[in-house]
Write a protein that holds these residues in place. Structure first.
Motif, short mmCIF file in Angstrom:
data_model
loop_
_atom_site.label_atom_id
_atom_site.label_comp_id
_atom_site.label_asym_id
_atom_site.label_seq_id
_atom_site.Cartn_x
_atom_site.Cartn_y
_atom_site.Cartn_z
N UNK A 174 75.18 -54.99 65.54
CA UNK A 174 76.00 -54.24 66.50
C UNK A 174 75.36 -52.87 66.76
N UNK A 175 75.61 -52.32 67.93
CA UNK A 175 74.97 -51.06 68.32
C UNK A 175 75.24 -49.91 67.35
N UNK A 176 76.45 -49.76 66.79
CA UNK A 176 76.66 -48.67 65.83
C UNK A 176 75.71 -48.76 64.63
N UNK A 177 75.39 -49.96 64.20
CA UNK A 177 74.46 -50.14 63.08
C UNK A 177 73.04 -49.75 63.48
N UNK A 178 72.67 -50.04 64.73
CA UNK A 178 71.34 -49.68 65.23
C UNK A 178 71.17 -48.17 65.20
N UNK A 179 72.23 -47.46 65.59
CA UNK A 179 72.14 -45.99 65.55
C UNK A 179 72.16 -45.48 64.11
N UNK A 180 73.07 -46.00 63.31
CA UNK A 180 73.21 -45.51 61.93
C UNK A 180 71.92 -45.68 61.14
N UNK A 181 71.24 -46.81 61.34
CA UNK A 181 70.00 -47.10 60.60
C UNK A 181 68.77 -46.53 61.30
N UNK A 182 68.98 -45.89 62.46
CA UNK A 182 67.91 -45.26 63.23
C UNK A 182 66.81 -46.25 63.66
#
Length: 334
Positions: free
Chosen positions: A218-226
């Protein structure tokens, strides 16, 4: 000489004080303890939702429950919660479709790609007759009762190099990182890619070095993990609308009276609604975030992906345990 009436008053007051000393702790002990175990980190919406659950229950049933929230898998390790609830060692947790499918094989339909279109349909499926039927089976086989469906996010593809992806055929040869279980790897292959198992903690370096060509989350994970730092494209395949389920141990639920059951269920649904609203809003904002970070954000032919992936699943061993007609019923749910 002591006045008899004074003696009587003192005796009564002393007795009342002694009684209150016994009664007050007894009253405190009558609170029903509800321990919650979750692997979620404090900043995640599905961690914050438990505070909503606690506050809602305190408002609807003041003084009746002692809600104890344990984040970061500090009480039970991720994946062990269903067994703990079945044994009566834990009251509440959120469990995944993958957790449920281990003991309720027919639930594996919700681990398949493109079975659920979006968060709205997800809620309509599980709040309708399909959900009622499957949750009844879950209760019978797992000794836990699902109370509410929590939207965890829609999984998208994230590639280290820009590629013109319109159909699954365009992903041929792409080394796509997937979680290591056979169910996840099957999904990666169904998408048309070469599914490559890799621990989540190794994905950033894998993308940076080219060990893998892409990953899905999911997109929030993509941002959180950079991951956006080491990738150039997001393909909005929306291949899995992921969910978890707020569930309570049957032992705990059956110990409640009818009014308490209703209040606990309502609190769980309020918590899920809070998570769902905020997660959908965050996902919508993240598309612009990734564009500003220089990533190309593209949308493929979703009908082509959906048709190919569903066909792959329906011709697999997984579909053999699905209830007859379930896919058609899911597809017909708006």
């Amino acid at each position: 000489m002591t006045n008899p009436s004074t003696f009587s008053r003192r005796t009564l007051l002393g007795a009342a004080a002694a009684l209150s000393a016994v009664t007050l702790p007894s009253l405190a002990q009558t609170k029903t303890v509800l321990r919650i175990s979750t692997p979620a980190v404090p900043d995640d919406w599905h961690a914050k939702m438990w505070t909503v659950f606690k506050d809602a229950l305190e408002k609807s049933a003041p003084g009746e429950f002692d809600v104890q929230i344990n984040l970061n898998a500090s009480l039970f390790k991720q994946g062990t919660e269903p067994a703990a609830m079945a044994r009566g060692n834990l009251e509440l947790s959120s469990i995944s479709a993958f957790d449920i499918a281990k003991l309720v094989p027919e639930f594996s339909v919700f681990t398949a790609g493109y079975m659920v279109r979006d968060p709205v349909q997800q809620q309509n499926i599980f709040n309708g007759p399909i959900g009622a039927e499957l949750f009844k089976t879950v209760s019978e086989k797992m000794d836990v009762t699902p109370l509410a469906t929590v939207y965890l996010g829609t999984r998208q593809l994230n590639l280290r190099e820009v590629k013109n992806v319109k159909t699954p055929a365009d992903l041929k040869g792409v080394k796509l990182r997937m979680p290591g279980s056979k169910e996840w790897l099957f999904l990666g292959e169904a998408l048309g890619a070469t599914a490559t198992p890799l621990a989540f903690g190794e994905v950033y370096l894998g993308l940076k070095t080219g060990t893998i060509d892409g990953q899905d989350n999911p997109l929030p994970s993509v941002r959180a993990a950079k991951f956006y730092e080491v990738t150039k494209q997001i393909v909005l395949t929306s291949h899995l609308v992921d969910g978890i389920f707020i569930a309570i141990s049957n032992k705990s639920f059956n110990a409640l009276n009818a009014a308490q059951k209703q209040k606990v269920t309502a609190a769980a649904q309020a918590a899920a609604a809070y998570n769902n609203e905020n997660r959908v809003k965050e996902e919508a904002q993240l598309v612009e975030f990734f564009k500003k970070e220089g990533l190309q954000v593209t949308t493929p032919d979703l009908d082509a992906f959906r048709k190919a992936v569903q066909t792959t699943y329906q011709n697999s061993d997984y579909a053999k345990v699905w209830p007859k007609g379930i896919v058609e019923r899911i597809n017909a749910t708006k």
